[in-house]
Motif scaffolding. Structure first.
Motif, short mmCIF file in Angstrom:
data_model
loop_
_atom_site.label_atom_id
_atom_site.label_comp_id
_atom_site.label_asym_id
_atom_site.label_seq_id
_atom_site.Cartn_x
_atom_site.Cartn_y
_atom_site.Cartn_z
N GLU A 127 0.85 -1.19 0.00
CA GLU A 127 0.00 0.00 0.00
C GLU A 127 0.88 1.24 0.00
O GLU A 127 1.96 1.27 0.60
CB GLU A 127 -0.90 -0.03 1.23
CG GLU A 127 -1.78 1.17 1.41
CD GLU A 127 -3.07 1.03 0.65
OE1 GLU A 127 -3.71 2.06 0.43
OE2 GLU A 127 -3.41 -0.10 0.28
N LYS A 128 0.40 2.26 -0.66
CA LYS A 128 1.21 3.48 -0.77
C LYS A 128 1.47 4.10 0.59
O LYS A 128 2.57 4.56 0.90
CB LYS A 128 0.48 4.48 -1.66
CG LYS A 128 0.55 4.10 -3.12
CD LYS A 128 0.10 5.24 -4.00
CE LYS A 128 0.39 4.95 -5.46
NZ LYS A 128 -0.08 3.64 -5.91
N LEU A 129 0.42 4.10 1.38
CA LEU A 129 0.56 4.69 2.71
C LEU A 129 1.57 3.92 3.54
O LEU A 129 2.34 4.49 4.31
CB LEU A 129 -0.81 4.69 3.40
CG LEU A 129 -0.85 5.33 4.79
CD1 LEU A 129 -0.47 6.79 4.71
CD2 LEU A 129 -2.23 5.18 5.39
N LEU A 130 1.56 2.62 3.34
CA LEU A 130 2.50 1.79 4.08
C LEU A 130 3.93 2.15 3.70
O LEU A 130 4.80 2.27 4.57
CB LEU A 130 2.20 0.32 3.77
CG LEU A 130 2.80 -0.70 4.73
CD1 LEU A 130 2.16 -0.57 6.08
CD2 LEU A 130 2.60 -2.09 4.20
N CYS A 131 4.15 2.34 2.45
CA CYS A 131 5.48 2.74 2.00
C CYS A 131 5.85 4.08 2.61
O CYS A 131 6.99 4.30 3.03
CB CYS A 131 5.51 2.87 0.47
SG CYS A 131 5.29 1.31 -0.36
N LYS A 132 4.89 4.92 2.64
CA LYS A 132 5.15 6.25 3.19
C LYS A 132 5.54 6.15 4.65
O LYS A 132 6.49 6.76 5.12
CB LYS A 132 3.87 7.08 3.04
CG LYS A 132 4.11 8.55 2.85
CD LYS A 132 2.82 9.21 2.43
CE LYS A 132 2.56 10.44 3.27
NZ LYS A 132 1.17 10.91 3.06
N ARG A 133 4.81 5.37 5.36
CA ARG A 133 5.09 5.23 6.79
C ARG A 133 6.42 4.55 7.03
O ARG A 133 7.06 4.79 8.03
CB ARG A 133 3.97 4.43 7.44
CG ARG A 133 2.64 5.13 7.44
CD ARG A 133 2.50 6.02 8.65
NE ARG A 133 1.18 6.65 8.69
CZ ARG A 133 0.90 7.79 8.09
NH1 ARG A 133 1.81 8.44 7.40
NH2 ARG A 133 -0.32 8.31 8.18
N PHE A 134 6.80 3.70 6.12
CA PHE A 134 8.07 3.01 6.27
C PHE A 134 9.22 3.84 5.70
O PHE A 134 10.36 3.37 5.70
CB PHE A 134 8.03 1.65 5.57
CG PHE A 134 7.55 0.55 6.47
CD1 PHE A 134 6.19 0.33 6.63
CD2 PHE A 134 8.43 -0.25 7.15
CE1 PHE A 134 5.74 -0.67 7.46
CE2 PHE A 134 7.98 -1.25 7.99
CZ PHE A 134 6.63 -1.46 8.14
N ASN A 135 8.90 5.01 5.18
CA ASN A 135 9.92 5.84 4.54
C ASN A 135 10.61 5.11 3.40
O ASN A 135 11.83 5.13 3.26
CB ASN A 135 10.96 6.31 5.56
CG ASN A 135 10.37 7.34 6.48
OD1 ASN A 135 9.54 8.13 6.06
ND2 ASN A 135 10.79 7.32 7.73
N VAL A 136 9.80 4.46 2.64
CA VAL A 136 10.33 3.67 1.53
C VAL A 136 9.61 4.13 0.27
O VAL A 136 8.40 4.36 0.30
CB VAL A 136 10.06 2.16 1.79
CG1 VAL A 136 10.15 1.37 0.52
CG2 VAL A 136 11.01 1.63 2.83
N PRO A 137 10.35 4.33 -0.79
CA PRO A 137 9.66 4.71 -2.03
C PRO A 137 8.79 3.56 -2.54
O PRO A 137 9.15 2.39 -2.41
CB PRO A 137 10.81 5.00 -3.01
CG PRO A 137 11.97 4.28 -2.47
CD PRO A 137 11.82 4.28 -0.98
N ASP A 138 7.70 3.94 -3.09
CA ASP A 138 6.77 2.94 -3.60
C ASP A 138 7.43 2.18 -4.75
O ASP A 138 7.84 2.78 -5.74
CB ASP A 138 5.50 3.64 -4.11
CG ASP A 138 4.38 2.64 -4.33
OD1 ASP A 138 4.66 1.44 -4.37
OD2 ASP A 138 3.23 3.09 -4.43
#
Lengths: 915, 201
Positions: free
Chosen positions: A614-625
């Motif tokens: 999920e995009k939000l998950l990537c965001k929260r993990f500080n990882v690019p999608d």
């Protein structure tokens, strides 16, 4: 764009003249005002429609003289030798062309002359003449014209006259006139059209005259029917005011009676009335209609006569006033019938009214409906002839109860063949053997019987197992199973919610049947189930479909019920048409297990999938999608059609709900009783070794059971303590079957690695990795296909080893003895796992396995080979491809890689695996 | 029924593994009642979940260790066979340790899935027991049903220490991320273990 418009124009049909295209900068012309518009004739002359004699605006040449050159005086030349003709100028000489044309005053066209013109025209002329005469200064002068004017007598009239006819007489032989009564009898009814008043009057007048005997008269002239078409725009029945009456009425020959037929006093009365209303001169005729100021606008064309009014109060019909319209019915009805006769109309000659009215046609009452009649037709299941099916029928009837009494009351036509046979006392035909038992050998049957008896003794209390065994060995007895199913499902379906679960969406009829079936199940109907099945299907098909329905209902149910909380499978059930299936599925664990056993972790045990976070998950993990463009979340899915329930039973391989605690107990109590599922908490190494045998057994059992239309149900139910127990096991059992089917065969596995290991070690790894990916997908698709045709694949297996399966199955019930002891422990053991019979089997299998471990494995593979024909063929195809490549010595990388290793293929797959 | 929960590095996401075979990622920043993402690839209950900076490691009862790599967008599923009770990352991020119900700890190469080491000797057949890696990745530790905590040398695979913690099952085990310090839970108690030379301040 221009070309297209051109082509458009070609297609168009244009009317009228197009406006001149406007030039740039040109001002739009002012339209010519109406008063300035002029009309031209054909020669371009203005305002000229008529000749001078017919009132044309212009005469001559533009209101001048004859021609453009002007008026030329005619030359008059006369000599002695040649005398000039005395030309007489007629009116035509002074006429324009228009006057001589068709619509001019002197048309040159050929027209009918008066002699041959129709009489109607004459009449009009006559009328006009009459009017003219009246209107003329000296009234009555026109009458002389008639006298003076030349008589134009048609030839017909002339001939008639010569024959002695005179005007005013009728044509025909002379007749003797009967003396008429002075007054017409009022009782005499005049039918049809009333005679014209003038005629009747005349006749009356004549009648008044002296009528000598033996004098014949000419027949009365017949008033010709007026066939003149209506040419005016007056209303129907309108007659113009007769000027002779209107103008000279007061002093004229007759007195003007606007109210024809009215008596003197009434006319006065009414006239006064009219006068009081301000009417002038009493000329209130139809000619004037009703003015806008007048209030009365009722029937304006009606001639009002006093005869329309009752002047005397009296009984119209003597004897009828006794009761009036409130007369008793009988009286009235009698009266009416008489009157009806009166009003029938003109009675034809030779006919007379019937004295008695014809008897009314008898109306028959509809037949009384039988009390148990239901206005809905339902199809009784057609049950093929055969002893068992008859018993089946009986059982069915007994179970339904109601049906039974129905059948006893039914006529012989309602009976089916077997019933009739029963009544006649005949012996049944030896039809197609309905039981699998008959396919078995004597020995096997004996054994089965023994087993049956033994189990019966033990399981006296439990009825279910017995039934299930019946159903297992009697494919026809689907209703036994069905009742069980109903028992299982009934309660759960009762609270089932939506019905958007459509497992048979592919086949709408089937889906319909299924829905009605589910509905009936919900309502708790027991016997209706059979009615929903297609009556045209064979018994076998019906049984199969019923089974399918149950299965579908069960599956749907299981996911919805409260039990479902214990299950992990609720992924796809509510999709309508298609199932979302993960594109990549984890390989089946079978070969992995072997790999684990050999501690060959790595490629064999690893599955790699594309996974979209999920995009939000990537965001929260500080990882690019990783997939910024994709909208997919999770594993990419593929839409697949939902062919059948079985299709998506395979798709998910959920595991069961057995809690660790219960399993632990199982283990403690019965160490040999291991659940066969590898995903149990308590799976040991030994168990894993057994896995093959178990699955083998399951596949066999399934094939067996499938052939008998009772897949895996009886097995679970035998040990079941209730519906809630059997349900999960049923599901899991099935799952196992599916797993079994979807597991890629060992030789496939080997084929992949054998082919790749032939090649150089460096490239082989990559190659295998690459190859594995496609093949897994192949497997996935293949499994679904296989599920659709379980019979074909399974029958192969059955053919392969019928000898081994039968004893195995026969052993099952016997092993239940052990079971009964173990069943006491723990909370509700799902029977499939606690079953001791499996244990036995396993042992047996194990022995064999130990003896010939490799052999069995190969055998197993062999079986699988048959099962996965497609796959194998594909693999073979791969090999062949490669070989062909070698043969053709093409320069592709693959061939060059494999070329060097043809000779080293002597390595056994086993060795390769161990590597 | 939730088996395990874990924060991510920044404590913005809670990752939970539950018996319904799903791993759910919950957003801590918002008050959204539903998870950010549900990882439902597991076929059986999820017994253990670990989170690194860009990975989610989950062990499931279906015998698989799944590693969701957010950065690469890949899911690696390693089949171990026996139900996984606990998983954990190594400190260097190269390996994953998986404890399973066949009384075995397996050290797997994260990238390839190859088996790097196997550690046996303890008893783990029924309980969901934890496994740990020491702060320097030198040792592998695991709780056991026999009341001990076992430590193995990571490289050699030999049993280095068996720590008698209690008589019952050691139900939970946790190693300090940077210090040689061990927490163990057994029989309703939590025990903190330090090296002998340790002097509390």
């Amino acid at each position: 764009a221009a070309e297209s418009s051109d082509s458009d124009e070609e297609d168009l049909v244009s009317y009228g003249t197009a406006l001149q295209p406007l030039q740039e900068g040109e001002r739009i012309k002012k339209p010519v005002p109406l008063q300035e518009q002029t009309v031209k004739d054909a020669k371009g002359r203005y305002q000229r429609f008529h000749g001078a004699f017919t009132g044309g605006f212009s005469a001559g040449y533009f209101n001048t003289v004859g021609t453009k050159e002007g008026w030329t005086p005619s030359a008059f030349v006369s000599s002695r030798q040649k005398r000039a003709d005395r030309t007489v100028l007629g009116p035509e000489d002074f006429m324009d062309e228009e006057d001589l044309s068709e619509f001019g005053i002197a048309p040159k066209d050929i027209t009918t002359t008066d002699d041959f013109a129709s009489k109607a025209k004459d009449k009009i002329k006559e009328k006009a003449r009459q009017i003219a005469g009246v209107v003329a200064a000296i009234p009555g002068t026109t009458a002389f014209d008639d006298l003076i004017g030349p008589s134009k007598i048609t030839i017909g009239v002339e001939l008639l006259r010569k024959m002695g006819w005179k005007e005013g007489q009728g044509v025909g032989p002379r007749v003797k006139r009967k003396p008429r009564r002075q007054k017409p009898d009022p009782a005499v009814k005049v039918y049809g059209c009333a005679l014209p008043p003038g005629l009747s009057e005349g006749s009356e007048d004549e009648e008044d005259e002296y009528q000598p005997e033996n004098v014949t008269f000419a027949p009365k002239d017949v008033m010709p029917v007026d066939l003149t078409p209506k040419e005016n725009v007056h209303g129907l029945g309108y007659k113009g005011l007769d000027p002779s009456q209107a103008l000279f009425g007061a002093s004229g020959r007759e007195h003007l009676n606007l109210f024809a037929g009215g008596s003197e006093d009434t006319s006065n009365l009414l006239g006064d009335l009219r006068h009081s209303k301000g009417r002038k001169l009493g000329i209130t005729g139809q000619a004037f209609g009703v003015g806008a100021l007048e209030e009365e606008d009722d029937d304006i064309y009606a001639t009002e006569t006093l005869s329309k009014y009752d002047t005397v109060l009296k009984d119209e019909e003597p004897g009828d006033g006794l009761y009036g319209w409130t007369a008793p019915k009988q009286y009235r009805s009698k009266k009416r019938s008489e009157r009806e006769v009166k009003y029938i109309g003109k009675i034809l000659d030779g006919f007379s009214l019937a004295s008695k009215s014809s008897t009314p046609s008898k109306i028959y009452q509809p037949p009384d409906l039988p009390r148990n009649y239901r206005p809905v037709h339902y199809f009784r299941p057609v049950i093929a002839a055969g002893n068992e099916s008859y018993h089946l029928q009986k059982a069915l009837e007994e179970s339904t109860g109601k049906l039974e009494c129905d059948t006893t009351q039914q006529s012989r036509h309602a009976l089916n063949a077997s019933q009739r046979r029963e009544r006649l006392g005949e012996t049944g035909l030896k039809g197609p053997a309905p039981s699998v038992l008959e396919y078995l050998s004597e020995k096997d049957r004996e054994r089965l019987k023994e087993v049956k008896q033994a189990s019966e003794q033990q399981m006296k209390a439990k009825m279910l197992p017995q039934q299930s065994r019946n159903s297992r060995f009697q494919p026809a007895s689907t209703d036994d199973a069905s009742h069980k199913w109903q028992m299982l499902l009934g309660g759960q379906l009762a609270n089932a919610g939506s019905s958007d679960f459509k497992p048979f969406a592919r086949n709408p009829e089937k889906q319909k049947r299924y829905e009605s079936f589910v509905k009936s199940l919900k309502q708790g109907e027991k016997d209706t189930l059979e009615h929903y099945l297609d009556p045209s299907m064979t018994e076998w098909e019906r049984g199969r479909e019923q089974e399918e329905f149950f299965r579908a209902a069960m599956f749907y149910k299981s996911s919805n019920s409260t039990l479902s909380s214990r299950f992990t499978r609720a992924k796809y059930e509510d999709d309508v048409d298609k199932v979302e299936v993960p594109r990549d599925q984890e390989n089946d664990i079978d070969d992995k297990e072997t790999a684990v056993k050999m501690k060959m972790f790595g490629k064999l045990t690893r599955d790699k999938f594309e996974w979209h976070p999920e995009k939000l998950l990537c965001k929260r993990f500080n990882v690019p999608d990783p997939y910024p463009d994709s909208s997919i979340v999770g594993l990419p899915k593929v839409k697949r059609d939902k062919y059948s329930v079985f299709n998506f039973l395979t798709l998910s391989e959920p595991t069961t709900s057995v809690t660790p605690a219960t399993n632990e107990k199982i283990q403690q109590n019965n160490s040999s009783n291991k659940p066969k599922k590898p995903s149990r908490w308590d799976v040991s190494d030994k168990e894993k070794e057994k896995k093959d045998s178990i699955s083998e057994f399951i596949s066999l059992a399934r094939s067996k059971v499938d052939a008998q239309q009772q897949p895996s149900v009886p097995a679970t139910e035998e040990c079941g303590t209730g519906p809630s127990d059997t349900l999960p096991t049923e599901v899991t059992n099935e799952d196992k079957d599916q797993e079994e089917e979807s597991r890629p065969s060992m030789d496939l596995f080997k084929a992949i690695f054998a082919s790749s290991s032939d090649e150089k070690s460096s490239s082989s790894e990559e190659e295998s990795d690459e190859e594995q990916q496609p093949t897994t997908s192949v497997i996935d698709s293949e499994t679904t296909k296989q599920v659709d045709l379980p019979d074909s694949s399974l029958s192969n297996v059955q053919e392969n080893m019928p000898a081994t399966t039968d004893p195995d199955i026969s052993l099952l019930p016997a092993s239940k003895q052990e079971l009964s002891a173990t069943e006491e422990f723990g909370p509700k053991l799902p029977p499939a796992f606690s079953s001791g019979r499996f244990c036995r089997l396993h042992r047996k299998e194990k022995h064999r396995r130990n003896r010939e471990k490799h052999k069995t494995k190969r055998e197993h593979k062999h079986k699988k080979e048959k099962k996965k024909k497609h796959k194998k063929q594909k693999n073979k195809g791969k090999h062949k491809n490669k070989k062909s490549e070698k043969d053709s010595s093409s320069d592709t990388e693959d061939s060059s890689d494999s070329l060097s290793d043809i000779d080293t293929t002597g390595l056994s797959p086993k060795e390769l695996l161990r590597r | 029924k939730v088996n395990c929960v874990q924060f991510n590095e920044e404590a913005t996401i809670i990752v939970s593994g539950s018996i319904d075979s799903t791993v759910r990622c919950w957003d801590c920043r918002s008050r959204r009642p539903d998870p950010v993402q549900v990882l439902d690839e597991a076929k059986d209950g999820v017994s253990s979940v670990k989170v690194s900076d860009h990975e989610i490691l989950s062990g499931s009862v279906d015998g698989r260790v799944r590693r969701y790599d957010l950065r690469a967008g890949q899911l690696y599923s390693d089949y171990v066979g026996s139900p996984i009770t606990s998983v954990c990352f190594s400190k260097d991020g190269q390996c994953a340790l998986a404890a399973s119900l066949d009384s075995t700890l397996r050290l797997l190469d994260k990238e390839t899935g190859e088996l790097l080491g196997e550690y046996t000797g303890h008893r783990s057949t029924a309980y969901r027991l934890d496994c740990v890696l020491s702060e320097q990745d030198t040792h592998v530790g695991s709780a056991s049903e026999d009341g001990n905590v076992y430590f193995w040398d990571l490289v050699e695979g030999s049993l280095a220490l068996s720590l008698a913690v209690g008589r019952g099952v050691v139900q939970s085990l946790s190693f300090h991320p940077t210090l040689p310090c061990l927490l163990a839970a057994t029989e309703g108690r939590v025990q903190l273990w330090r090296e002998e030379t340790f002097q509390p301040e």
